[in-house]
Design a protein around this motif. Sequence first.
Motif, PDB file in Angstrom:
ATOM      1  N   CYS A  32       0.847  -1.189   0.000  1.00 55.98           N
ATOM      2  CA  CYS A  32       0.000   0.000   0.000  1.00 55.98           C
ATOM      3  C   CYS A  32       0.888   1.247   0.000  1.00 55.98           C
ATOM      4  CB  CYS A  32      -0.879  -0.030   1.234  1.00 55.98           C
ATOM      5  SG  CYS A  32      -1.907   1.420   1.422  1.00 55.98           S
ATOM      6  N   CYS A  49       0.434   3.159   3.493  1.00 55.70           N
ATOM      7  CA  CYS A  49       0.791   2.633   4.822  1.00 55.70           C
ATOM      8  C   CYS A  49       1.831   1.522   4.821  1.00 55.70           C
ATOM      9  CB  CYS A  49      -0.466   2.168   5.548  1.00 55.70           C
ATOM     10  SG  CYS A  49      -1.038   0.564   4.994  1.00 55.70           S
ATOM     11  N   CYS A  62      -5.863  -3.271   0.700  1.00 53.31           N
ATOM     12  CA  CYS A  62      -5.060  -3.009   1.891  1.00 53.31           C
ATOM     13  C   CYS A  62      -5.970  -3.215   3.092  1.00 53.31           C
ATOM     14  CB  CYS A  62      -4.497  -1.589   1.911  1.00 53.31           C
ATOM     15  SG  CYS A  62      -3.666  -1.232   3.479  1.00 53.31           S
ATOM     16  N   CYS A  79      -5.728  -0.024   5.708  1.00 47.70           N
ATOM     17  CA  CYS A  79      -6.468   1.208   5.357  1.00 47.70           C
ATOM     18  C   CYS A  79      -7.864   0.903   4.844  1.00 47.70           C
ATOM     19  CB  CYS A  79      -5.783   1.986   4.250  1.00 47.70           C
ATOM     20  SG  CYS A  79      -4.066   2.317   4.431  1.00 47.70           S
TER      21      CYS A  79
END
Length: 156
Positions: A94, A97, A127, A130
């Motif tokens: 991601c 993050c 992800c 998130c």
Amino acid sequence: MHLLLDEMLKKTAKWLRIFGIDTEFIEGKKDSELIDYATKNNLIFITKDEELANRCRKQKINYLLLKSEKIAEQLREIKSSLALEFKFPEQTRCPSCNESLKLVDKEKVSALVPENVLKSQEKFWLCEKCNKAYWQGSHWRNITKIYEGANKILSS
Ligand SMILES: [Zn+2]
């Protein structure tokens, strides 16, 4: 291999994540705090700042001083200096993050993705941190271009 990029290299950090490299990026910290963090976590510090690179050298931290301004060239420098392999899109993280993305079925992302995208796309990455979905959208051509640039063999 686990990397730490300095504040000036935010874009580069995101690209490294997209190409599957475990990359940390911390904003708003002092140089000394970053160096401490890199030491504690055994990270390779990547910077464009010569002074910071000198401090890393003195404190015996693994570091890499980048020369290029261009993203694809910076990625190439990192890749060849650290003998990394980019395995995109089989391995991707991601960009926001750094969590590893999972290739998932459509049903899993149906609530996260606009309907027209669900209809037109077959491959989706998720992800789980998130709760964000990714697909081969309009950025895909740009990603492919950078990826090819990053994978070119260094001539010098
Ligand atoms: Zn994420």
